[in-house]
Design a protein around this motif. Structure first.
Motif, short mmCIF file in Angstrom:
data_model
loop_
_atom_site.label_atom_id
_atom_site.label_comp_id
_atom_site.label_asym_id
_atom_site.label_seq_id
_atom_site.Cartn_x
_atom_site.Cartn_y
_atom_site.Cartn_z
N LYS A 1 4.61 -6.61 10.63
CA LYS A 1 4.82 -5.16 10.78
C LYS A 1 5.53 -4.58 9.55
O LYS A 1 5.21 -3.49 9.07
CB LYS A 1 5.65 -4.90 12.03
N ARG A 2 6.48 -5.34 9.00
CA ARG A 2 7.22 -4.85 7.84
C ARG A 2 6.32 -4.73 6.62
O ARG A 2 6.38 -3.74 5.88
CB ARG A 2 8.38 -5.80 7.55
N LEU A 3 5.46 -5.72 6.37
CA LEU A 3 4.57 -5.68 5.22
C LEU A 3 3.52 -4.57 5.36
O LEU A 3 3.15 -3.93 4.37
CB LEU A 3 3.88 -7.04 5.03
N PHE A 4 3.04 -4.34 6.59
CA PHE A 4 2.11 -3.22 6.81
C PHE A 4 2.80 -1.89 6.50
O PHE A 4 2.20 -0.98 5.91
CB PHE A 4 1.61 -3.23 8.25
N THR A 5 4.06 -1.77 6.91
CA THR A 5 4.80 -0.53 6.64
C THR A 5 4.97 -0.29 5.15
O THR A 5 4.81 0.84 4.65
CB THR A 5 6.17 -0.58 7.32
N LEU A 6 5.27 -1.36 4.40
CA LEU A 6 5.44 -1.22 2.95
C LEU A 6 4.13 -0.83 2.28
O LEU A 6 4.10 -0.01 1.36
CB LEU A 6 5.98 -2.52 2.36
N LEU A 7 3.01 -1.43 2.73
CA LEU A 7 1.71 -1.08 2.16
C LEU A 7 1.33 0.36 2.49
O LEU A 7 0.80 1.09 1.65
CB LEU A 7 0.65 -2.06 2.69
N ALA B 1 7.46 -9.57 13.29
CA ALA B 1 8.26 -8.58 12.57
C ALA B 1 7.90 -8.54 11.09
O ALA B 1 7.85 -7.46 10.48
CB ALA B 1 9.75 -8.90 12.73
N MET B 2 7.60 -9.69 10.49
CA MET B 2 7.23 -9.72 9.08
C MET B 2 5.90 -9.03 8.84
O MET B 2 5.73 -8.30 7.86
CB MET B 2 7.17 -11.18 8.60
N ALA C 1 12.25 -2.63 3.04
CA ALA C 1 12.29 -3.50 1.86
C ALA C 1 13.44 -4.50 1.95
O ALA C 1 13.33 -5.62 1.46
CB ALA C 1 12.41 -2.66 0.59
N GLY C 2 14.54 -4.10 2.57
CA GLY C 2 15.65 -5.01 2.80
C GLY C 2 16.32 -5.52 1.56
O GLY C 2 16.81 -6.64 1.54
N GLU D 1 -8.25 -8.07 -0.31
CA GLU D 1 -7.15 -7.75 -1.23
C GLU D 1 -5.98 -8.73 -1.00
O GLU D 1 -5.71 -9.12 0.14
CB GLU D 1 -6.66 -6.32 -0.99
N PRO D 2 -5.29 -9.16 -2.08
CA PRO D 2 -4.22 -10.17 -1.92
C PRO D 2 -3.13 -9.74 -0.95
O PRO D 2 -2.65 -10.55 -0.16
CB PRO D 2 -3.69 -10.34 -3.34
N ARG D 3 -2.73 -8.49 -1.02
CA ARG D 3 -1.66 -8.05 -0.14
C ARG D 3 -2.11 -8.04 1.32
O ARG D 3 -1.33 -8.36 2.23
CB ARG D 3 -1.18 -6.65 -0.54
N VAL D 4 -3.38 -7.68 1.56
CA VAL D 4 -3.90 -7.67 2.93
C VAL D 4 -4.09 -9.10 3.43
O VAL D 4 -3.84 -9.39 4.61
CB VAL D 4 -5.21 -6.87 3.00
N GLU D 5 -4.53 -10.00 2.56
CA GLU D 5 -4.69 -11.41 2.96
C GLU D 5 -3.33 -12.00 3.37
O GLU D 5 -3.24 -12.77 4.33
CB GLU D 5 -5.30 -12.21 1.81
N GLU D 6 -2.28 -11.66 2.63
CA GLU D 6 -0.96 -12.16 2.99
C GLU D 6 -0.53 -11.67 4.37
O GLU D 6 0.05 -12.42 5.16
CB GLU D 6 0.06 -11.69 1.93
N ILE D 7 -0.88 -10.41 4.69
CA ILE D 7 -0.53 -9.87 6.00
C ILE D 7 -1.36 -10.53 7.09
O ILE D 7 -0.87 -10.84 8.19
CB ILE D 7 -0.74 -8.34 6.00
N ALA D 8 -2.65 -10.76 6.80
CA ALA D 8 -3.55 -11.32 7.81
C ALA D 8 -3.15 -12.75 8.18
O ALA D 8 -3.43 -13.19 9.31
CB ALA D 8 -4.98 -11.29 7.29
N ASN D 9 -2.51 -13.47 7.27
CA ASN D 9 -2.12 -14.85 7.56
C ASN D 9 -0.88 -14.94 8.44
O ASN D 9 -0.54 -16.03 8.90
CB ASN D 9 -1.87 -15.61 6.25
N LEU D 10 -0.22 -13.83 8.68
CA LEU D 10 0.98 -13.85 9.51
C LEU D 10 0.60 -13.69 10.98
O LEU D 10 -0.45 -13.13 11.30
CB LEU D 10 1.93 -12.72 9.10
N PRO D 11 1.44 -14.17 11.90
CA PRO D 11 1.14 -14.03 13.34
C PRO D 11 1.09 -12.56 13.75
O PRO D 11 1.83 -11.71 13.22
CB PRO D 11 2.31 -14.75 14.03
#
Length: 735
Positions: free
Chosen positions: A106-112, A103-104, A173-174, A89-99
């Motif tokens: 963790k934040r994207l996982f929380t939003l999902l 913090a980013m 969301a900030g 899934e695009p949103r999961v791929e974006e998360i997987a590419n992060l270290p």
């Protein structure tokens, strides 16, 4: 792991595909502006909170999460499920590419995670039963009631509604958010709520909308546009049930809906198209809306300010419906439009309209009612009420005339809004007869306050404010109270229906028109100079302006503002006018003293205590005006002589100021009493000093006219000196 056994209630909820079909048919597009508390309570009646109920007397730490893609429930870490099952899934791929552990990430996982839980909670509310998943399990103090939780507008986390403002400070969301968190959260939630017979009520509001020659076709525009319907639906929910509504609430809704329809017509005229309002809530059409609203606000700046609030709400409605139908494109359009709105609307529209509104109010005369007219009208109404009280059998028209006179008398005495008096219920008057005041408070009052507490009655009614439901008071004198009771006892003989709940009733189940009563009574009253000024708006401004003359404390000013049904800031900024008469009298005293360098002479005193004799500039201006009128008949030698005398007068004044400065004590300048002044004072007020009684202001002014040396002292200073002599505080002795 998946726990299918715990989802018996959730399984009854319709799937997302079923919801999408329902919404496409238009059966349950329930987007609303701000549901009432009673409506929310009804929706959450069969809904519980996960982790709220105790198990075997112990706290339940179970907190399930729901997948945004497959809609299944998991009690373990849902991040592992996303990475293993939905890695493409695009949103999961974006998360997987992060270290990892960033913090980013963790934040994207929380939003999902929040989006999945929010979608599940919306399905629960749509079905009317199930279990909500919230961001934090309810504590023992918060309570496990589902109606106490609302979603955050930005991150979609379900938060305890009292903590929404705290959550906004650390929202994942900030984004920049509106400060009205409760309203926005309810607006986001409202499309998923179900109500009964609301479509007929909305259609009835549109059908009763009047068509005008200037703006034809607005009724059809409202009936055909989906977002305008949702906007109207929210306003209908906000006013509550019929028992909670005021008579003109639906008329106010029609006014708001008409304004939005005018905006849509203006947008279509600019683009030469026939689009819906939803098509204009996009980033690329933002400047088009700005220019249209600015043009509409050229003649009415208040309309531009009002439309700004409505556009903000409509943008939230579009976002809410997009979340319901999983329309990512529409949700992104609404989000981007909201960002542009927050960044530019104030500079482009709001600030311009506010400035134009204030500039138009400059030097604009507002004629307040004359006090003599109000006294004449009061006597006229009292005579009609006395005539009404002397009879027990009245015709319908006589009863209506007496009711109108009593209604206007209450408005005139209390300075209340028309709607607050005309909607007074019979039950309010009857219940008030048995009310009693606290004896402990009465014992602490003075004689005047006790007499007023005994003579007056107070009735609490609903004020204009819809947010805090502010209560205001109607004060009844003995005559008004008797007239109200007499009105109730004679209504049956006059043919008024007993089922009509209003005090000022008529044949239908509605009250008399207060505005019409004000016009009729002011026109019938003889010898009124300006009967058209006797209106409630001007009466309230008259009260707020004239009380400036009184030396009121902050608490007293707040009591007046509370009686009028608004805050102190509204009282001073909106209702109270800076009268030009006050400007010419009180403020001019300070300016004259400052211009002549004598401000220190009045240190520690109020403006009202500064007399005209103490302001030499005023005397000089009088003399100069008189001299100008005689300038043609005065010779050149005479003018030169007057100049010499003027220079001598200036020298004498400067010498007096130097003598006064010799006796400065501390920060305030003070002139001591010389022996001649003390002897004159004793001679002028010998009787008052012997009787140890302070003289009145009239006696002091007469003494100043008789003895010129006392004119250098003010009335307050002379009275204070005599008081010190009477109290034995004065050190000198006179034989």
């Amino acid at each position: 792991m998946i726990l299918s056994g715990d989802t018996t209630e959730v399984a009854k909820c319709p799937t997302t595909g079923q919801l999408r079909k329902v919404f496409e048919r238009g059966d349950t597009t329930e987007a609303a502006k701000c549901p009432t508390t009673s409506q929310l309570r009804k929706v959450f009646e069969r809904v519980t909170v996960a982790g709220g109920a105790k198990i075997a007397g112990k706290r339940n730490y179970r907190k399930p999460d729901y997948c945004f893609f497959c809609k299944n429930m998991y009690v373990s870490k849902i991040s592992n499920h996303y990475m293993n099952i939905h890695a493409k899934e695009p949103r999961v791929e974006e998360i997987a590419n992060l270290p990892c552990h960033s913090a980013m990430r963790k934040r994207l996982f929380t939003l999902l995670q929040n989006d999945g839980n929010h979608l599940h909670n919306c399905m629960v509310l749509q079905s009317g039963c199930g279990e909500l998943t919230v961001s934090r399990r309810p504590g023992h103090k918060d309570g496990a009631s589902a109606e106490n939780y609302l979603p955050c507008v930005d991150c979609k986390a379900w938060v305890f509604k009292k903590n929404l403002s705290l959550h906004s400070k650390k929202c994942p969301a900030g984004k920049l958010k509106d400060t009205n968190f409760l309203r926005n959260s309810q607006m986001l939630l409202s499309p998923f709520l179900s109500y009964d017979n609301e479509d007929e009520e909305i259609e009835d509001i549109f059908l009763k909308m009047k068509e005008t020659v200037k703006y034809p076709g607005l009724k059809t525009v409202c009936q055909q546009d989906s977002l305008i319907k949702e906007f109207c639906r929210g306003l209908v929910h906000k006013i509550g049930t019929e028992g909670e509504q005021r008579r003109k609430d639906k008329d106010n809704i029609r006014t708001k809906v008409r304004a939005v329809a005018r905006l849509l017509v203006g947008l279509n005229e600019r683009t030469n198209q026939s689009l819906s309002l939803e098509e204009y809530i996009k980033p690329k059409t933002f400047m088009l809306i700005v220019n249209t609203v600015k043009d509409m606000g050229m003649h009415s700046p208040n309309l531009a300010l009002t439309l700004g609030h409505y556009i903000k709400q409509i943008c939230q409605l579009k976002k809410s419906v997009a979340l319901q139908t999983e329309g990512e494109l529409k949700r992104k359009e609404a989000d981007d439009f909201d960002l542009l709105y927050q960044a530019h609307w104030n500079n482009y529209v709001s600030a311009v309209s506010l400035r134009r509104q204030k500039l138009r109010s400059l030097n604009k005369t507002l004629e307040l009612p004359l006090t003599s007219d109000l006294v004449k009208l009061k006597d006229f109404l009292d005579s009609k009420i006395e005539s009404f009280l002397s009879k027990f059998h009245h015709s319908y028209q006589e009863w209506i005339d007496a009711a109108q006179a009593l209604m206007v008398r209450l408005i005139l005495f209390n300075k209340r809004r028309v709607s607050e008096v005309e909607e007074l219920k019979s039950a309010d008057v009857i219940d008030n007869q048995n009310s009693s005041d606290s004896q402990d408070i009465i014992d602490q009052m003075d004689v005047t306050e006790r007499a007023l507490a005994k003579r007056m009655k107070v009735i609490e009614v609903r004020g204009k404010s819809t947010r805090g439901l502010r209560k205001v008071y109607i004060i009844l004198s003995e005559q008004m109270n008797k007239a109200c009771l007499h009105l109730l006892s004679t209504r049956m003989h006059a043919g008024i229906s007993p089922t009509n709940p209003y005090l000022f009733a008529r044949c239908e189940r509605s009250p008399l028109d207060g505005c019409q009563a004000m016009r009729v009574m002011s026109e019938r009253c003889p010898d009124l100079e300006n009967p058209e000024r006797v209106r409630t708006r001007l009466l309230r401004k008259h009260l707020a302006t004239t009380v400036q003359i009184l030396d009121m404390t902050g608490d007293e000013l707040k009591m007046v503002a509370d009686h009028m049904g608004h805050s102190v800031s509204v009282h001073t900024d909106v209702y109270r006018l800076q009268s030009s008469l006050l400007e010419k009298t009180k403020v001019a005293r300070a300016l004259i003293a400052l211009e002549n360098g004598q401000m220190s002479k009045f240190a520690g005193r109020t403006l009202a205590s500064c007399t005209i004799e103490e302001l030499p500039a005023a005397e000089e201006e009088e003399n100069s005006d008189n001299s100008e009128s005689r300038s043609d008949s005065v010779s050149k030698e005479g003018s030169e002589q007057s100049d010499i005398e003027q220079r001598k007068g200036v020298k004498r004044k400067s010498q007096e100021q130097e003598d006064n400065n010799k006796f400065r004590c501390g920060p305030h300048p003070r002139k001591r009493w010389d022996e001649n002044e003390e002897k004159t004072l004793f001679l002028a007020f010998k009787e008052s000093i012997d009787l140890k009684r302070n003289p009145t202001a009239v006696q002091i002014k007469k003494a100043q006219e008789k003895y010129p040396c006392l004119k250098l002292r003010s009335v307050a200073v002379i009275r204070s000196k005599i008081n010190n002599i009477n109290l034995g505080k004065c050190k000198f002795q006179l034989s």
